[in-house]
Design an enzyme around this catalytic site. Structure first.
Site, short mmCIF file in Angstrom:
data_model
loop_
_atom_site.label_atom_id
_atom_site.label_comp_id
_atom_site.label_asym_id
_atom_site.label_seq_id
_atom_site.Cartn_x
_atom_site.Cartn_y
_atom_site.Cartn_z
N PRO A 110 -4.63 0.52 18.66
CA PRO A 110 -4.35 0.03 17.30
C PRO A 110 -4.42 1.08 16.21
CG PRO A 110 -6.55 -0.62 17.99
CD PRO A 110 -5.91 0.02 19.18
N TYR A 120 -9.45 5.64 7.36
CA TYR A 120 -9.64 6.06 8.74
C TYR A 120 -10.69 7.15 8.73
CZ TYR A 120 -5.22 3.71 9.96
OH TYR A 120 -4.23 2.79 10.16
N TYR A 158 4.22 6.26 10.02
CA TYR A 158 3.33 5.17 9.61
C TYR A 158 4.11 4.06 8.89
CZ TYR A 158 -1.19 3.14 8.32
OH TYR A 158 -2.28 2.32 8.20
N HIS A 180 0.84 -1.20 0.00
CA HIS A 180 0.00 0.00 0.00
C HIS A 180 0.88 1.25 0.00
CE1 HIS A 180 -4.22 -1.55 1.33
NE2 HIS A 180 -3.63 -2.37 0.48
N LYS A 219 0.79 0.03 15.25
CA LYS A 219 2.15 -0.07 15.79
C LYS A 219 2.36 -1.26 16.74
CE LYS A 219 3.85 3.23 13.55
NZ LYS A 219 4.02 2.66 12.23
#
Length: 393
Positions: A296, A204, A388, A75, A300
């Site tokens: 979550p 998100y 990220y 991704h 991580k």
């Protein structure tokens, strides 16, 4: 009592313990892995699916990446939906080429199990009453029972990779560690469904009704979450109710193409931040959830465990190959620096994207402007992207 000997005794047969065992095996270092549950139980755990670049590199070094490379999905970014307006976060562009791999923790664990079996690794399942002993001496050992018989493993080092509720951290005297914890006033209700993902990247979503996440494990297996109060129970949520609530938190064009179906797994996970310091007591080393937990939101948890394994692996190899124990001596401090950075990032993502029912109006205004600033600032998006995809080890 049956007595055996190894170099490194690893408590916990999840991905952290198995990865360390596999990496050390390839360097000629003997390990034994003790797991309280059955292999089937471990593989039945539904967990994270976003792997940092560093984790992917470790899987390659462990010679366990073939299926991940074939079936996992690279991704290059993800989407943040702010009150149903979509904003794309270009991870690859913001970091100069870095990406993440979407590949379920269950599949990671399966690949590691297969590698350990293929190479004759010793993984003992259904090991009951596991207990580390003599941790501050040069002759530590671990005892356990299996099939009603008592066993002892003498070793040079013990690694506790047995999770938050495991025996390893609890074996350290209370005065020797300090624990830091933050409990969030909500949980994530998650379902797994055999449906096509609603989007080719993660979404998100922040809305007036609360946070939601659209994730995936493959092109035929989707993972979805909605923020719920801690008082909610799984039984309160039928599949139909879940799908309707999820749709209400997503942009209309996304909700319209959401493919629904019966859940094959449904659970509620409370959100918590937790760290214990130090991560070493004598010749016992803690790794992964045994030492730290993150909410979550920033993906991580598994990745922080992998960074622990990276430092511990290199420290053990230097000790055995070169007689250099400096990496082991620095393990706790080195690992904790990266752990706290992951904690900060996970806390920040959680704070920015969730509804906090107990926040005063001032805090709500700050939260709103934080997200507005982040979405408008390339520098802020770059900071998120760097975290990220994974900070360097």
């Amino acid at each position: 009592m049956t007595v055996s000997k190894t170099q490194v005794a690893i408590i916990g047969g999840g991905p952290s313990g198995l990865l360390l065992s596999q990496l050390l095996h390839l360097k000629g270092i003997e390990t034994v892995v003790l797991e309280r549950q059955t292999r089937e139980y471990v593989l039945g755990r539904i967990r994270a699916g976003v792997l940092e670049r560093g984790f992917v590199a470790l899987m390659h070094e462990a010679q366990c990446a073939e299926r991940m490379d074939r079936e996992g999905e690279v991704h290059e970014g993800f989407v943040i939906s702010d009150n149903k307006v979509m904003h794309h976060i270009d991870l690859e562009g913001l970091t100069g080429g870095d990406t993440v791999m979407v590949y379920g923790q269950t599949e990671v664990t399966r690949d590691l199990y297969d590698a350990r079996e293929r190479m004759g690794g010793i993984v003992i399942h259904e090991a009951a009453d596991v207990q580390p002993h003599a941790m501050t001496t040069d002759a530590p050992y671990v005892t356990y029972t299996k099939d009603g018989e008592s066993h002892r493993i003498d070793c040079d080092f013990i690694v506790g990779a047995d999770g938050f509720h495991g025996v390893s951290r609890k074996s350290i005297p209370a005065g020797q560690i300090r624990e830091y914890e933050k409990v969030y006033p909500f949980g994530w209700l998650g379902i797994l469904s055999e449906t096509k993902p609603v989007h080719d990247e993660l979404i998100y979503a922040r809305s007036e009704r609360g946070f939601a996440l659209c994730s995936l494990r493959s092109q035929v297996l989707s993972r979805y979450y909605v923020q719920v109060p801690l008082t909610d129970k799984v039984e309160d949520w039928s599949d139909d109710r879940f799908w309707e609530e999820l749709k209400s938190r997503l942009p209309e064009e996304v909700a319209a193409r959401l493919e629904t179906g019966p859940s094959i797994e449904k659970s509620i996970a409370p959100l918590r931040s937790f760290v214990c310091e130090p991560m070493r007591y004598g010749n016992l080393f803690l790794a992964g959830d045994a030492a730290h937990i993150v909410p979550p939101t920033g993906a991580k948890g598994l990745n922080s465990a992998a960074s622990d394994i990276h430092y511990l692996y290199h420290g053990l190899v230097a000790h055995y190959a070169e007689g250099d124990s400096s990496g082991l001596d620095a393990y706790s401090d080195t690992a904790l620096r990266r752990v706290w950075k992951a904690q900060r990032f996970s806390w920040w993502m959680t704070s920015m994207l969730h509804n906090f029912p107990d926040h005063p109006e001032f805090d709500q205004k700050i939260q709103n402007i934080e997200l507005e600033y982040f979405l408008a600032s390339e520098a802020a998006r770059t900071s998120l992207a760097e975290n990220y995809v994974g900070l360097p080890f």
